[in-house]
Design an enzyme around this catalytic site. Structure first.
Site, PDB file in Angstrom:
ATOM      1  N   GLY A 127      -4.076  27.631  23.068  1.00  0.00           N
ATOM      2  CA  GLY A 127      -5.470  28.049  23.189  1.00  0.00           C
ATOM      3  C   GLY A 127      -6.098  28.284  21.829  1.00  0.00           C
ATOM      4  CE1 TYR A 128      -3.389  29.204  17.942  1.00  0.00           C
ATOM      5  CE2 TYR A 128      -3.504  27.732  16.067  1.00  0.00           C
ATOM      6  CZ  TYR A 128      -2.956  28.830  16.678  1.00  0.00           C
ATOM      7  OH  TYR A 128      -1.973  29.540  16.029  1.00  0.00           O
ATOM      8  CB  SER A 129      -9.587  23.344  20.341  1.00  0.00           C
ATOM      9  OG  SER A 129      -8.737  22.724  19.407  1.00  0.00           O
ATOM     10  CD  GLU A 244      -1.111  21.667  15.765  1.00  0.00           C
ATOM     11  OE1 GLU A 244      -1.634  22.621  15.170  1.00  0.00           O
ATOM     12  OE2 GLU A 244      -1.664  21.033  16.673  1.00  0.00           O
ATOM     13  CB  SER A 383      -9.816  16.539  10.944  1.00  0.00           C
ATOM     14  OG  SER A 383     -10.457  17.142   9.834  1.00  0.00           O
ATOM     15  CG  ASN A 384      -6.249  11.972   8.955  1.00  0.00           C
ATOM     16  OD1 ASN A 384      -5.481  12.829   9.396  1.00  0.00           O
ATOM     17  ND2 ASN A 384      -5.979  10.676   9.005  1.00  0.00           N
ATOM     18  CD  GLU A 385     -12.291  13.005   8.668  1.00  0.00           C
ATOM     19  OE1 GLU A 385     -11.567  13.726   9.380  1.00  0.00           O
ATOM     20  OE2 GLU A 385     -12.506  11.806   8.921  1.00  0.00           O
TER      21      GLU A 385
END
Length: 398
Positions: A127-129, A244, A383-385
């Protein structure tokens, strides 16, 4: 820095192969190799087989039922599992919340939850996002207000992977809105069967039900389900994220996918000849294979450094970015190799018991769903960014 395997490590690799040959159920590996859908029971059977061998909790210390392996053994194990067609271990219980409980939990929490994770009693989700938060994890808005011996939780989580199977969820909740965002967060363990918890499916572009929305409406959570200190959950959150991202390069899975790509390219034809002999396709295949070889070497350097007592730094961000880009490139080439046969949406062909005539070769049906599903690799786990910003700051000094 020595990145070659010792005789002892080679013997361990042989031991893992022997186990996988006898311990990995054939019907499950057939599904993985064929790109078909895995059921909850499939995952539980594989977890049970690993637990019986004592190899489920590869990151845990031995005193809690783990393997106590170092990073090299974990790397070898991951590589061999991918090569054998084993499913990925569902990470939320074993690889994510368990290390947090071991590090920050009470003795009672360890005694209660760790055995239940090992024997499959509890299936955890994350339950993070939250809607509208994007990559800004510290902006969580789900509130938890203390009421006697309970917290009362209200809010919404999203992109909750496999939440439809879970009976437990670990959540970041805001317990103090008057301080800066990172200082007012707590880490709660919540029973999914508690009144006020609602799970709604999100069907993704590949037609699958893998992720969910989770609504928390006046959910009462016992205070003893708080991990660590109140308002200090950001420390738990960051610690969990390091697990993660462990192995997120996915070298073993990429090597298995590349072997599958070559097999498909040998069976497909272009202008009367096997596709793998087409010079343009061969060039693309060679490019991705060279990139994968470079990634594997970088990964081994990081593993060797950690084995020697070092700590993975910004190199983990490089592994995450390149690893996800390479896996996306391989699924793109697989889709292109099958050509029009990858276009029909045969959702039923991904399940068990499909006995109708497939459209095109038997390997074609999963290729487009896999292509779409792998788009997420560059988003989750940071994210990769965001990872590129870390590389720019920590390595390039920009």
């Amino acid at each position: 820095m020595d990145i070659t395997y010792t005789a002892e490590e080679q013997a361990f690799r042989a031991e893992v192969r022997d186990f996988l040959r006898d311990g990995l159920p054939g019907d499950i590996s057939d599904k993985v190799r064929g790109g078909r859908r895995l059921t909850r029971d499939d995952h539980l059977r594989w977890h049970a087989a690993l637990n019986a061998r004592g190899w489920l909790a590869v990151h845990w210390p031995k005193e809690h039922g783990g393997t106590g392996w170092g990073p090299v053994r974990r790397h070898i194990f991951d590589e061999e599992c991918a090569a054998a067609g084993a499913p990925q271990i569902i990470p939320f219980g074993v690889n994510m919340v368990a290390p947090v409980i071991i590090k920050f939990g009470t003795e009672e929490q360890k005694r209660h939850y760790l055995p239940r994770i090992l024997d499959g009693t509890d299936w955890w989700c994350q339950g993070y996002s939250e809607p509208g938060a994007g990559s800004d994890l510290a902006s969580v808005k789900t509130r938890a207000v203390r009421d006697g011996d309970h917290y009362v939780v209200n809010g919404q989580k999203t992109w909750t992977t496999l939440g439809q199977h879970a009976n437990m969820i670990f959540c970041l909740v805001r317990t103090d809105a008057s301080v800066k965002p990172q200082e007012g967060i707590s880490f709660l363990l919540i029973d999914m069967d508690a009144p006020g918890v609602t799970v709604r499916p999100i069907v993704t572009l590949d037609g699958e039900h893998e992720v969910n929305e989770v609504f928390l409406d006046e959910v009462r959570v016992p205070v003893e389900n708080l991990v660590g200190q109140e308002n200090k959950g950001w420390t738990c959150a960051k610690y969990l994220l390091t697990y993660e991202r462990t192995g997120i390069a996915g070298v073993g899975m990429a090597k298995a996918a590349l072997r599958h790509l070559k097999a498909v390219a040998r069976r497909q034809e272009r202008c009367g000849r096997p596709l793998i002999e087409d010079p343009i396709f061969r060039r693309r295949l060679a490019e991705v294979e060279i990139d994968l070889m470079a990634l594997e070497m970088t990964n081994l350097r990081v593993v060797a450094a950690v084995q020697g007592g070092g700590v993975p730094g910004a190199e983990s961000s490089i592994l995450k970015v390149r690893g996800t880009e390479i896996r996306q490139a391989i699924t793109d080439l697989l889709r292109r190799a099958a050509g029009p046969y990858a276009l029909p949406f045969q959702h039923e062909a991904l399940g068990s018991g499909f006995n109708e005539e497939p459209v095109g070769p038997d390997y074609a049906a999963p290729l487009a769903p896999q292509y779409f599903n792998r788009r997420k690799l560059s988003i989750y786990g940071g994210s990769n960014e965001i990872q590129k910003n870390i590389v720019a700051k920590m390595i390039l000094g920009l």
